[in-house]
Write an enzyme that holds these catalytic residues in place. Structure first.
Site: not given
Ligand code: NAP
Ligand code: GDD
Length: 391
Positions: A130, A176, A178, A200, A235
């Site tokens: 979460a 992450s 990040e 973040y 996503r």
């Molecule tokens: P996501 O789709 O945004 O899901 C986030 C989840 O957290 C949702 O179930 C959301 O619930 C829940 N949540 C948010 N705030 C909460 C709170 N206050 N209490 C309880 N639950 C809460 O994210 P994801 O892409 O699956 O990512 C999962 C985890 O991996 C996150 O911690 C993210 O930061 C981390 N991560 C993601 C990526 C990536 O590329 N996807 C990469 C590295 C790390 P609702 O459905 O109610 O909003």
């Molecule tokens: N969201 C978004 N929207 N990003 C954009 C856009 C736009 O309209 N235009 C360009 N971008 C660029 C962002 O500036 C960033 O450099 C890149 O696209 C990816 O953005 P996101 O898809 O929002 O992902 P993120 O890299 O910032 O973060 C995701 O990956 C992290 C792991 O590296 C998230 O899933 C994080 O929760 C996760 O930790």
């Protein structure tokens, strides 16, 4: 006399956690040795229990699927809201018997609620997924993001530590890429220094270090998965890949004209979420808890993704993309590219989906979604038309 019970035995299924309190388990592979008041009385083949926070999110839904396929009983933490947030889970709720998938209200802001839940469920494995996971949003909501993504991890760790006093439990923290920020190293691995560049990322660095500290201070089995970007048809629609593939489908079907984007030059190491949840599970099956980078090892720009996505439906992206400064970030990460050698060697994990396959998978799913939406939009809408005789 020793006895042996299986998970499906009615006597075992009826056991509530409180009734289990009087028993003590020791793990031996899938079997648990069962002790009653210190005396070994038998073995129980109970399904392993996992608690997944963030189960309604992208990763949570794939992880729940994986764990159910491995025979786990899965408990999920769900935020209470006026509308259901379970759309990514609905197929599992239909397919799965109630005893295998259980959802509980909870919030990472509510520490005592989390502790009560963890002590009540007594999970073998906890996956803390979460988070307020949107980087751009974290600049607008920094305090909230830190409360959930940093202190929320600490609340979960404390709850886990309380449980660990009574029984073994393993903890996964969703860290992450990040956290690396604009790294000086071309490839980032477990020893690359963190240089966070968003609220973040700062919050995730805090959660990372607390997880390591709980491992070192209390001997907790706790791992950080440092995952690079991973995407899928599930996503969230405000992340760049899904924003693009949603737009591609709608533009192709005439439902949308253009898509507004920010920085097209940033480069990310994009993989498929379905592959990445397998790495999470593998981390908690190790003998010794460690942290792992999970990545494909390749990097591509937003422009590259646009190229592939629009090409899939026979369009040229330059005709449809417009720049909007609202989607720029105060501080940006230019390039991320991970080195997952440690995960490959220790966990036997490799990514199964290429960047090209990922883009095609997402476009095809969103093109179909747009066709369905177009069909629904053209169908007569009953009940929305004002009736002449409706006083
Ligand atoms: P996501 O789709 O945004 O899901 C986030 C989840 O957290 C949702 O179930 C959301 O619930 C829940 N949540 C948010 N705030 C909460 C709170 N206050 N209490 C309880 N639950 C809460 O994210 P994801 O892409 O699956 O990512 C999962 C985890 O991996 C996150 O911690 C993210 O930061 C981390 N991560 C993601 C990526 C990536 O590329 N996807 C990469 C590295 C790390 P609702 O459905 O109610 O909003
Ligand atoms: N969201 C978004 N929207 N990003 C954009 C856009 C736009 O309209 N235009 C360009 N971008 C660029 C962002 O500036 C960033 O450099 C890149 O696209 C990816 O953005 P996101 O898809 O929002 O992902 P993120 O890299 O910032 O973060 C995701 O990956 C992290 C792991 O590296 C998230 O899933 C994080 O929760 C996760 O930790």
């Amino acid at each position: 006399m020793l006895f042996s019970l299986r998970a499906e035995d009615p006597a075992v299924r009826k056991w509530t956690p409180r009734r289990r309190d009087r028993f003590d388990f020791k793990h031996e592979n899938q079997n648990r040795l069962l002790f009653f008041r210190g005396q070994k009385v038998g073995t129980v083949d109970l399904p392993r229990r996992a608690l997944v926070t963030g189960i309604t999110g992208q990763d949570g839904s794939y992880l729940a699927e994986l764990l159910l396929s491995k025979g786990y009983q899965v408990h999920g933490l769900v935020r209470r809201s006026s509308l259901s947030s379970q759309s990514r889970l609905s197929h599992l709720c239909h397919q799965t018997r109630e005893e295998r998938l259980k959802l509980h209200y909870g919030d990472l802001a509510d520490g005592s609620g989390l502790t009560n839940l963890v002590l009540d469920i007594e999970p073998d494995e906890i996956y803390n997924l979460a988070a307020q996971s949107h980087v751009r949003t974290s600049f607008d909501k920094p305090v909230y993001t830190v409360d959930i993504d940093a202190l929320g991890v600490l609340r979960m760790l404390e709850a886990t530590r309380q449980l660990s006093k009574h029984r073994p439990v393993r903890f996964y923290q969703a860290s992450s890429s990040e956290m690396f920020g604009n790294s000086k190293e071309a490839l980032q691995n477990e020893s690359t220094p963190f240089r966070p560049r968003s609220p973040y990322a700062c919050a995730k660095v805090y959660g990372f270090h607390q997880t390591v500290n709980y491992r070192e201070a209390y001997g907790l089995f706790a791992c950080n998965g440092i995952l690079f970007n991973h995407e899928s048809p599930r996503r969230g629609e405000t992340f760049v890949t899904r924003k693009i593939t949603r737009a591609v489908g709608k533009i192709r079907e005439g439902l949308q004209k253009t898509v507004l984007l920010g920085n097209l030059d940033s480069r990310r190491d994009w993989g498929f979420a379905g592959d990445y949840v397998d790495a999470m599970w593998r981390m908690l099956q190790q003998e010794i808890p460690e942290d792992f980078v999970v990545a494909t090892g390749t990097t591509h720009s937003v422009r590259d993704f646009l190229e592939l996505a629009f090409h899939r439906v026979g369009l040229n992206w330059q005709d449809y993309v417009e720049h909007d400064p609202r989607f720029l970030r105060p501080t940006e990460i230019d390039v991320l590219q991970g080195d997952a050698t440690h995960a490959r060697q220790k966990l036997g994990w490799t990514p199964g989906t290429s960047f090209e396959q990922l883009a095609v998978m997402m476009v095809d799913a969103d093109w179909k979604l747009a066709r369905d939406e177009k069909f629904l939009a053209s169908a007569p809408r009953f009940g929305t038309q004002k009736m002449e005789n409706d006083f």
